[in-house]
Design a protein around this motif. Sequence first.
Motif, mmCIF file in Angstrom:
data_model
loop_
_atom_site.group_PDB
_atom_site.id
_atom_site.type_symbol
_atom_site.label_atom_id
_atom_site.label_comp_id
_atom_site.label_asym_id
_atom_site.label_seq_id
_atom_site.Cartn_x
_atom_site.Cartn_y
_atom_site.Cartn_z
ATOM 1 N N VAL A 12 -43.690 3.156 -39.351
ATOM 2 C CA VAL A 12 -42.410 3.754 -39.748
ATOM 3 C C VAL A 12 -42.530 5.261 -39.554
ATOM 4 N N HIS A 13 -41.770 5.796 -38.604
ATOM 5 C CA HIS A 13 -41.909 7.203 -38.224
ATOM 6 C C HIS A 13 -41.210 8.132 -39.201
ATOM 7 N N GLY A 14 -41.426 9.430 -38.990
ATOM 8 C CA GLY A 14 -40.806 10.440 -39.825
ATOM 9 C C GLY A 14 -39.652 11.119 -39.132
ATOM 10 N N ILE A 15 -39.495 12.418 -39.398
ATOM 11 C CA ILE A 15 -38.357 13.165 -38.874
ATOM 12 C C ILE A 15 -38.512 13.404 -37.381
ATOM 13 N N ARG A 160 -34.587 20.796 -39.126
ATOM 14 C CA ARG A 160 -34.932 19.442 -38.694
ATOM 15 C C ARG A 160 -35.954 18.828 -39.639
ATOM 16 N N THR A 161 -36.830 19.666 -40.191
ATOM 17 C CA THR A 161 -37.843 19.167 -41.124
ATOM 18 C C THR A 161 -37.214 18.691 -42.423
ATOM 19 N N TRP A 162 -36.190 19.402 -42.911
ATOM 20 C CA TRP A 162 -35.672 19.119 -44.247
ATOM 21 C C TRP A 162 -34.288 18.487 -44.276
ATOM 22 N N SER A 163 -33.496 18.607 -43.205
ATOM 23 C CA SER A 163 -32.137 18.068 -43.249
ATOM 24 C C SER A 163 -32.122 16.552 -43.192
ATOM 25 N N GLN A 164 -33.053 15.949 -42.443
ATOM 26 C CA GLN A 164 -33.056 14.492 -42.371
ATOM 27 C C GLN A 164 -33.434 13.855 -43.708
ATOM 28 N N PRO A 165 -34.471 14.336 -44.406
ATOM 29 C CA PRO A 165 -34.681 13.822 -45.765
ATOM 30 C C PRO A 165 -33.474 14.042 -46.665
ATOM 31 N N ALA A 166 -32.799 15.187 -46.516
ATOM 32 C CA ALA A 166 -31.622 15.472 -47.349
ATOM 33 C C ALA A 166 -30.515 14.460 -47.093
ATOM 34 N N ARG A 167 -30.267 14.144 -45.835
ATOM 35 C CA ARG A 167 -29.211 13.183 -45.520
ATOM 36 C C ARG A 167 -29.589 11.786 -46.007
ATOM 37 N N TYR A 168 -30.847 11.439 -45.892
ATOM 38 C CA TYR A 168 -31.283 10.126 -46.388
ATOM 39 C C TYR A 168 -31.081 10.039 -47.898
ATOM 40 N N LEU A 169 -31.510 11.062 -48.616
ATOM 41 C CA LEU A 169 -31.459 11.040 -50.082
ATOM 42 C C LEU A 169 -30.055 11.229 -50.635
ATOM 43 N N PRO A 198 -48.138 -12.099 -43.377
ATOM 44 C CA PRO A 198 -48.581 -10.856 -44.029
ATOM 45 C C PRO A 198 -48.279 -9.656 -43.147
ATOM 46 N N ALA A 199 -47.992 -8.523 -43.785
ATOM 47 C CA ALA A 199 -47.634 -7.316 -43.053
ATOM 48 C C ALA A 199 -48.405 -6.118 -43.582
ATOM 49 N N VAL A 200 -48.845 -5.278 -42.654
ATOM 50 C CA VAL A 200 -49.406 -3.967 -42.976
ATOM 51 C C VAL A 200 -48.402 -2.931 -42.508
ATOM 52 N N LEU A 201 -47.995 -2.034 -43.406
ATOM 53 C CA LEU A 201 -47.039 -0.987 -43.052
ATOM 54 C C LEU A 201 -47.725 0.368 -43.098
ATOM 55 N N VAL A 202 -47.427 1.188 -42.093
ATOM 56 C CA VAL A 202 -47.920 2.567 -42.048
ATOM 57 C C VAL A 202 -46.700 3.474 -41.961
ATOM 58 N N GLY A 203 -46.456 4.260 -43.012
ATOM 59 C CA GLY A 203 -45.301 5.151 -43.057
ATOM 60 C C GLY A 203 -45.728 6.599 -42.999
ATOM 61 N N HIS A 298 -49.714 17.883 -39.612
ATOM 62 C CA HIS A 298 -48.754 16.877 -40.052
ATOM 63 C C HIS A 298 -48.515 15.749 -39.050
ATOM 64 N N GLY A 299 -48.976 15.892 -37.821
ATOM 65 C CA GLY A 299 -48.689 14.887 -36.802
ATOM 66 C C GLY A 299 -49.215 13.507 -37.169
ATOM 67 N N ALA A 300 -48.444 12.463 -36.833
ATOM 68 C CA ALA A 300 -48.844 11.094 -37.144
ATOM 69 C C ALA A 300 -50.168 10.742 -36.473
ATOM 70 N N ALA A 301 -50.315 11.106 -35.196
ATOM 71 C CA ALA A 301 -51.541 10.783 -34.476
ATOM 72 C C ALA A 301 -52.753 11.461 -35.104
ATOM 73 N N THR A 302 -52.564 12.663 -35.643
ATOM 74 C CA THR A 302 -53.660 13.382 -36.293
ATOM 75 C C THR A 302 -54.237 12.565 -37.444
ATOM 76 N N TYR A 303 -53.367 11.900 -38.191
ATOM 77 C CA TYR A 303 -53.817 11.035 -39.284
ATOM 78 C C TYR A 303 -54.398 9.720 -38.760
ATOM 79 N N LEU A 304 -53.696 9.086 -37.825
ATOM 80 C CA LEU A 304 -54.105 7.757 -37.359
ATOM 81 C C LEU A 304 -55.459 7.782 -36.652
ATOM 82 N N GLU A 305 -55.816 8.907 -36.051
ATOM 83 C CA GLU A 305 -57.090 9.008 -35.349
ATOM 84 C C GLU A 305 -58.276 9.149 -36.291
#
Length: 344
Positions: A12-15, A160-169, A198-203, A298-305
Amino acid sequence: MSDKPKPQLVFVHGIGRPRDADEELTKWKRALASGARAAGFASEISALTMDWIADCSYAYYGDLFTDGEGQGADAPDALDEEEAAIVLGLLAEFLDEEAARPENRDNRALARVRAQVLPVGQPQGAGAAGRHVWAVATAVAALPGVAQAARWATASDVLRTWSQPARYLRRGDKDTEGRTLDARIRNKVLDCLDRERPAVLVGHSLGSVVAFEALASYDGPVPLLVTIGSPIATSGLIWPRLRPRPPATPGCVDRWLDFWDNDDVVVPRRKLANLVRPNEQGVTPTSQRFDSRMWWAHGAATYLERAEVAGPVVKTLSAGCAVPNVSAETAAAGSAEATAPAPS
């Protein structure tokens, strides 16, 4: 082959701007495969990248934030007053977090920008809220050190970093069927899930909020939830608006691992492990901190690696099914694809 149902792995991706979901799925799997190798799971890499170990999917919702013409909420006057107030609150908390860092205690420019942020909910007049948010975002983008660490070059980058969370919330933006934007986004996650398996979710980032809320109404087995670079604990605006209340580990989750980098500008210092109530099984988040010393952590790949992130994911999936017998040539081809450089 095992008689166990084949597990699912849902990212599940982010902004961000609209993207190609298939390309992103490949990038995320390659990054996770790199982390799996570092964690000592080299033999499972082909099974991961070729979907033998699990059916992998990418819950894509980025297109829901645009108006059909590529116009998102990161442009002037695109936010209504409620959304603008949420963005201002998020920016205020972000600036407070940055000001508390030892390296920023004498940062007068940061203090001046923080003083520009009006208290959330203060009357500003028709149309003034959007203009004020844009002015603050412009000032934030010019902050030395802070803006570079967050990869913000313009006010649009900040919003772009903060408006998408704002619209979601905000829980608004209803479609013709009366479904709010946040509900439609959660449905993108739920549509990827099969309750019989069974499911594994990565958000990641905002995706951690989406995954958390989506699983609150899900009754299929989720042996592992992983959140990376999560803003869930942001005290000013995100945490108080989470649903359901009070926030608790979804009942379907058997294990929740939360990973955060101390240099990740999106992650608040408050930790989930100290906030989220346990579910009926007593499950609460287990948080692990990294200190990468990276300009962009903050990059997703930075964490996943990272081995610490990929290891539990692959181990959980491996316990769910048997890997099919394949030729050495096929396995080698899958391994080579997996170890291609993954963008961050």
